[in-house]
Motif scaffolding. Structure first.
Motif, PDB file in Angstrom:
ATOM      1  N   ARG A  66       4.163 -15.096 -13.373  1.00 44.48           N
ATOM      2  CA  ARG A  66       3.504 -14.979 -12.093  1.00 44.48           C
ATOM      3  C   ARG A  66       3.385 -13.702 -11.569  1.00 44.48           C
ATOM      4  NH1 ARG A  66       1.577 -19.084  -8.953  1.00 44.48           N
ATOM      5  NH2 ARG A  66       1.131 -18.494  -6.782  1.00 44.48           N
ATOM      6  N   LEU A  67       4.532 -12.933 -11.856  1.00 41.97           N
ATOM      7  CA  LEU A  67       4.671 -11.557 -11.287  1.00 41.97           C
ATOM      8  C   LEU A  67       3.627 -10.453 -12.065  1.00 41.97           C
ATOM      9  CD1 LEU A  67       8.413 -10.992 -11.003  1.00 41.97           C
ATOM     10  CD2 LEU A  67       6.717 -11.565  -9.386  1.00 41.97           C
ATOM     11  N   LEU A  68       3.140 -10.984 -13.018  1.00 34.23           N
ATOM     12  CA  LEU A  68       2.166  -9.982 -13.619  1.00 34.23           C
ATOM     13  C   LEU A  68       0.796 -10.070 -12.917  1.00 34.23           C
ATOM     14  CD1 LEU A  68       2.715 -11.449 -17.436  1.00 34.23           C
ATOM     15  CD2 LEU A  68       3.499  -9.370 -16.616  1.00 34.23           C
ATOM     16  N   PHE A  69       0.677 -10.801 -12.110  1.00 34.66           N
ATOM     17  CA  PHE A  69      -0.598 -11.049 -11.473  1.00 34.66           C
ATOM     18  C   PHE A  69      -0.592 -10.475  -9.829  1.00 34.66           C
ATOM     19  CE2 PHE A  69      -0.600 -13.723 -15.207  1.00 34.66           C
ATOM     20  CZ  PHE A  69      -1.835 -13.623 -15.641  1.00 34.66           C
ATOM     21  N   SER A  70      -1.910 -10.117  -9.428  1.00 38.08           N
ATOM     22  CA  SER A  70      -1.765  -9.918  -7.679  1.00 38.08           C
ATOM     23  C   SER A  70      -2.410 -10.982  -7.045  1.00 38.08           C
ATOM     24  CB  SER A  70      -2.523  -8.305  -7.496  1.00 38.08           C
ATOM     25  OG  SER A  70      -3.726  -8.660  -8.258  1.00 38.08           O
ATOM     26  N   LEU A  71      -2.425 -12.075  -7.490  1.00 36.41           N
ATOM     27  CA  LEU A  71      -3.045 -13.328  -6.827  1.00 36.41           C
ATOM     28  C   LEU A  71      -2.352 -13.537  -5.579  1.00 36.41           C
ATOM     29  CD1 LEU A  71      -3.366 -15.546  -9.973  1.00 36.41           C
ATOM     30  CD2 LEU A  71      -5.249 -14.567  -8.769  1.00 36.41           C
ATOM     31  N   ASP A  72      -3.007 -13.866  -4.699  1.00 33.85           N
ATOM     32  CA  ASP A  72      -2.404 -14.492  -3.415  1.00 33.85           C
ATOM     33  C   ASP A  72      -1.606 -15.651  -3.692  1.00 33.85           C
ATOM     34  OD1 ASP A  72      -2.034 -15.406  -0.770  1.00 33.85           O
ATOM     35  OD2 ASP A  72      -4.018 -15.639  -0.261  1.00 33.85           O
ATOM     36  N   PRO A  73      -0.125 -15.469  -3.132  1.00 35.70           N
ATOM     37  CA  PRO A  73       0.720 -16.390  -3.287  1.00 35.70           C
ATOM     38  C   PRO A  73       0.641 -17.568  -2.552  1.00 35.70           C
ATOM     39  CG  PRO A  73       1.733 -14.425  -2.187  1.00 35.70           C
ATOM     40  CD  PRO A  73       0.476 -14.237  -2.589  1.00 35.70           C
ATOM     41  N   GLY A  74      -0.022 -17.394  -1.520  1.00 35.07           N
ATOM     42  CA  GLY A  74      -0.219 -18.362  -0.675  1.00 35.07           C
ATOM     43  C   GLY A  74      -1.497 -19.484  -1.074  1.00 35.07           C
ATOM     44  N   VAL A  75      -2.007 -19.161  -2.076  1.00 41.43           N
ATOM     45  CA  VAL A  75      -3.070 -20.162  -2.645  1.00 41.43           C
ATOM     46  C   VAL A  75      -2.794 -20.695  -4.142  1.00 41.43           C
ATOM     47  CG1 VAL A  75      -5.556 -20.259  -3.181  1.00 41.43           C
ATOM     48  CG2 VAL A  75      -4.806 -19.001  -1.488  1.00 41.43           C
ATOM     49  N   ALA A  76      -2.983 -21.964  -4.119  1.00 40.37           N
ATOM     50  CA  ALA A  76      -2.703 -22.653  -5.745  1.00 40.37           C
ATOM     51  C   ALA A  76      -4.076 -22.270  -6.264  1.00 40.37           C
ATOM     52  CB  ALA A  76      -2.406 -23.896  -5.537  1.00 40.37           C
ATOM     53  N   HIS A  77      -4.084 -21.262  -7.306  1.00 46.78           N
ATOM     54  CA  HIS A  77      -5.301 -20.803  -8.245  1.00 46.78           C
ATOM     55  C   HIS A  77      -5.317 -21.668  -9.310  1.00 46.78           C
ATOM     56  CE1 HIS A  77      -5.704 -17.168  -5.735  1.00 46.78           C
ATOM     57  NE2 HIS A  77      -4.350 -17.078  -5.770  1.00 46.78           N
ATOM     58  N   LEU A  78      -5.991 -22.942  -9.229  1.00 46.99           N
ATOM     59  CA  LEU A  78      -5.958 -24.005 -10.376  1.00 46.99           C
ATOM     60  C   LEU A  78      -7.380 -23.819 -11.197  1.00 46.99           C
ATOM     61  CD1 LEU A  78      -4.135 -26.836  -8.296  1.00 46.99           C
ATOM     62  CD2 LEU A  78      -3.443 -24.953  -9.527  1.00 46.99           C
ATOM     63  N   ASN A  79      -8.186 -22.963 -10.933  1.00 43.62           N
ATOM     64  CA  ASN A  79      -9.596 -22.778 -11.453  1.00 43.62           C
ATOM     65  C   ASN A  79      -9.793 -21.475 -12.380  1.00 43.62           C
ATOM     66  OD1 ASN A  79     -12.277 -23.148 -12.082  1.00 43.62           O
ATOM     67  ND2 ASN A  79     -12.949 -22.453 -10.015  1.00 43.62           N
ATOM     68  N   HIS A  80      -8.519 -21.217 -13.097  1.00 49.72           N
ATOM     69  CA  HIS A  80      -8.754 -19.871 -13.778  1.00 49.72           C
ATOM     70  C   HIS A  80      -9.821 -19.893 -14.667  1.00 49.72           C
ATOM     71  CE1 HIS A  80      -6.868 -16.459 -16.097  1.00 49.72           C
ATOM     72  NE2 HIS A  80      -7.544 -16.946 -17.114  1.00 49.72           N
ATOM     73  N   GLY A  81     -10.686 -20.876 -15.312  1.00 47.47           N
ATOM     74  CA  GLY A  81     -11.661 -21.214 -15.928  1.00 47.47           C
ATOM     75  C   GLY A  81     -12.829 -20.407 -15.554  1.00 47.47           C
ATOM     76  N   SER A  82     -13.207 -20.383 -14.161  1.00 50.66           N
ATOM     77  CA  SER A  82     -14.341 -19.695 -13.515  1.00 50.66           C
ATOM     78  C   SER A  82     -14.415 -18.104 -13.693  1.00 50.66           C
ATOM     79  CB  SER A  82     -14.461 -20.165 -12.074  1.00 50.66           C
ATOM     80  OG  SER A  82     -14.909 -21.706 -12.112  1.00 50.66           O
ATOM     81  N   TYR A  83     -13.273 -17.604 -13.169  1.00 54.24           N
ATOM     82  CA  TYR A  83     -13.404 -16.042 -13.152  1.00 54.24           C
ATOM     83  C   TYR A  83     -12.284 -15.433 -13.599  1.00 54.24           C
ATOM     84  CZ  TYR A  83     -17.067 -17.135  -9.749  1.00 54.24           C
ATOM     85  OH  TYR A  83     -18.291 -17.673  -9.166  1.00 54.24           O
ATOM     86  N   GLY A  84     -11.430 -16.142 -14.135  1.00 56.73           N
ATOM     87  CA  GLY A  84      -9.973 -15.662 -14.826  1.00 56.73           C
ATOM     88  C   GLY A  84      -9.177 -14.958 -13.724  1.00 56.73           C
ATOM     89  N   ALA A  85      -8.146 -14.207 -14.109  1.00 52.28           N
ATOM     90  CA  ALA A  85      -7.426 -13.425 -13.480  1.00 52.28           C
ATOM     91  C   ALA A  85      -6.972 -12.267 -14.226  1.00 52.28           C
ATOM     92  CB  ALA A  85      -6.190 -14.055 -12.793  1.00 52.28           C
ATOM     93  N   VAL A  86      -7.159 -11.003 -13.679  1.00 55.66           N
ATOM     94  CA  VAL A  86      -6.597  -9.945 -14.269  1.00 55.66           C
ATOM     95  C   VAL A  86      -5.236  -9.599 -14.188  1.00 55.66           C
ATOM     96  CG1 VAL A  86      -7.401  -7.425 -14.863  1.00 55.66           C
ATOM     97  CG2 VAL A  86      -9.037  -9.149 -14.165  1.00 55.66           C
ATOM     98  N   PRO A  87      -4.432  -9.388 -14.978  1.00 57.18           N
ATOM     99  CA  PRO A  87      -3.125  -8.749 -14.807  1.00 57.18           C
ATOM    100  C   PRO A  87      -2.969  -7.621 -14.218  1.00 57.18           C
ATOM    101  CG  PRO A  87      -3.423  -9.723 -17.287  1.00 57.18           C
ATOM    102  CD  PRO A  87      -4.534  -9.711 -16.406  1.00 57.18           C
ATOM    103  N   ILE A  88      -1.991  -7.091 -13.623  1.00 51.94           N
ATOM    104  CA  ILE A  88      -1.674  -6.011 -12.751  1.00 51.94           C
ATOM    105  C   ILE A  88      -1.898  -4.758 -13.945  1.00 51.94           C
ATOM    106  CG2 ILE A  88      -0.276  -4.444 -11.534  1.00 51.94           C
ATOM    107  CD1 ILE A  88       0.868  -7.111 -10.241  1.00 51.94           C
ATOM    108  N   GLY A  89      -1.219  -4.863 -15.111  1.00 52.58           N
ATOM    109  CA  GLY A  89      -1.192  -3.706 -15.979  1.00 52.58           C
ATOM    110  C   GLY A  89      -2.585  -3.608 -16.291  1.00 52.58           C
ATOM    111  N   VAL A  90      -3.485  -4.535 -16.559  1.00 54.36           N
ATOM    112  CA  VAL A  90      -4.687  -4.193 -17.020  1.00 54.36           C
ATOM    113  C   VAL A  90      -5.850  -3.702 -15.729  1.00 54.36           C
ATOM    114  CG1 VAL A  90      -6.860  -5.357 -17.773  1.00 54.36           C
ATOM    115  CG2 VAL A  90      -4.715  -6.166 -18.670  1.00 54.36           C
ATOM    116  N   GLN A  91      -5.505  -3.986 -14.709  1.00 50.22           N
ATOM    117  CA  GLN A  91      -5.914  -3.288 -13.394  1.00 50.22           C
ATOM    118  C   GLN A  91      -5.702  -1.898 -13.418  1.00 50.22           C
ATOM    119  OE1 GLN A  91      -5.212  -5.473  -9.587  1.00 50.22           O
ATOM    120  NE2 GLN A  91      -4.968  -7.417 -10.615  1.00 50.22           N
ATOM    121  N   ARG A  92      -4.472  -1.564 -13.739  1.00 49.80           N
ATOM    122  CA  ARG A  92      -4.134  -0.383 -13.579  1.00 49.80           C
ATOM    123  C   ARG A  92      -4.653   0.555 -14.516  1.00 49.80           C
ATOM    124  NH1 ARG A  92       2.336  -1.112 -12.112  1.00 49.80           N
ATOM    125  NH2 ARG A  92       1.914  -1.772  -9.897  1.00 49.80           N
TER     126      ARG A  92
END
Length: 396
Positions: A16-42
């Protein structure tokens, strides 16, 4: 709460620490837009900084070669021929390239199924209006066996009229896994080219692209491969490569495919150049481990939310099978049956329950789609299960 089945998989430590996702939200829809790891963002930000430090140098000194290098790396990961692969912005762009390149004429038909992605149908219809061709849609039951799906397609092909067959590898609206290789084989018997929409395949499905035998394959790498958004691939069989026309002509026009499709002047190429870092991240975590974890977690979510909606485990629909990281649940009758209603419900779930999910209408019924990814935890699905019935009750 009883989970009515095996427990969820053990979390991957630190994922979970690999991502910058809002911890207050349950992101249960990775299939739509994905999530970019922090290392990739950098990595992408460093490329943006390089661009802005000297745009002339970035665009004019070796950028085409850098794109080629990134493409070769990504194509090898996909199991595709690098010389037959072009990087593109998304699968919808790829569909448009294919549709305008196959040479549709009046009386031709493009054959697809009723599981296809909405923008694909719109793309086909636009090209049909321009050329005089038509779109014809096959009805495929959600629970049809692979053999039944193949026979439906076999019976639907009309030699001499069917100019292109469009089929999903894994559908978006219904999370249905199609026997794409078997369908492509049937089409080859009738000399009908096949376009496979593999939007969800890269990173999730362990199927080399070249093994499908499709004439055209398109897939997004920003969903399950941790690439920046705006990274997709178009793979073309040898006999079609010289006929592929870009949506806009550029200075690489005379270079042929794939460069003539890839190069679009001052496009932002940083997502493509950073995409190999996403693949590296996935491989470092363990590709098979991530795939198994995600599929098991999505199945857990389907069980607990399904139970809350009154669906017995034996009645759960698994059109994608046990290896798919997206699961489907029917909503109560009359809820989410139109696109406006589905969008409104999805937004209410996000705003009021703090959970991002996918809601899609299909065949006059609303469907909830849940994804599983390494940043998700079992308790996120548990909370959704506890709170969703009350929200749905307010909709009657």
């Amino acid at each position: 709460m009883s989970t009515a089945g095996p427990p969820p998989p053990v979390p991957i430590p630190g994922a979970r620490l690999l991502f910058s996702l809002d911890p207050g939200v349950a992101h249960l829809n990775h299939g739509s837009y994905g999530a970019v790891p922090i290392g990739v963002q950098r990595a992408q930000q460093r490329l943006r900084d390089e661009t802005e430090a000297n745009p002339m140098r970035f665009f004019n000194r070796g950028l085409v070669d850098r794109i080629t290098h990134a493409r070769r790396h990504l194509a090898r990961f996909l199991g595709a021929d690098p010389d037959g692969t072009a990087l593109i912005g998304n699968v919808t762009i790829g569909a448009a390239v294919v549709l305008q390149s196959v040479g549709l004429e009046p009386g031709d038909e493009v054959l697809c199924t009723d599981h296809g992605y909405g923008s694909f149908a719109l793309s086909i219809d636009r090209e049909a209006r321009r050329t005089g061709a038509v779109r014809r849609t096959l009805t495929v039951p959600l629970t049809a066996t692979d053999e039944e799906v193949v026979e439906i397609v076999r019976a639907g092909i009309r030699p001499g009229r069917t100019k292109l067959l469009v089929v999903d590898q894994l559908t978006s609206s219904t999370a249905r896994l199609f026997p794409a290789a078997a369908i492509a084989a049937v089409a080859r018997e009738r000399d009908v080219p096949v376009l496979v929409d593999g939007a969800h395949a890269p990173g999730m499905l362990p199927v080399p692209v070249d093994s499908l035998g499709a004439d055209f394959w398109i897939g997004n790498l920003h969903k399950w491969c941790f690439a920046p958004r705006g990274t997709a691939a178009l793979v073309v069989a040898p006999r079609w490569r010289s006929r592929m026309e870009p949506l806009a002509v550029s200075w690489e026009e005379e270079s042929g495919f794939p460069k003539r499709v890839e190069w679009q002047a001052t496009l932002d190429y940083t997502p493509w150049l950073a995409a190999p870092v996403g693949v590296f991240t996935l491989r470092t975590l363990g590709l098979d481990r991530v795939r198994a974890h995600n599929a098991e977690l999505a199945a857990y979510g389907q069980r607990v939310v399904g139970r809350a909606l009154g669906i017995a485990p034996a009645d759960l629909i698994e059109p994608g099978g046990p290896t798919v990281s997206m699961r489907l649940l029917p909503l109560p009758a009359g809820i989410g049956t139109t696109f406006p209603d589905a969008i409104a419900l999805r937004q209410r779930i996000g705003d009021e329950l703090g959970a991002e999910v996918a809601v899609n209408p299909w065949r006059e019924r609303g469907w909830l789609r849940l994804s599983g990814q390494i940043y998700n935890r079992a308790d996120e699905y548990d909370r959704l299960a506890e709170r969703l019935p009350a929200l749905l009750a307010t909709l009657g």
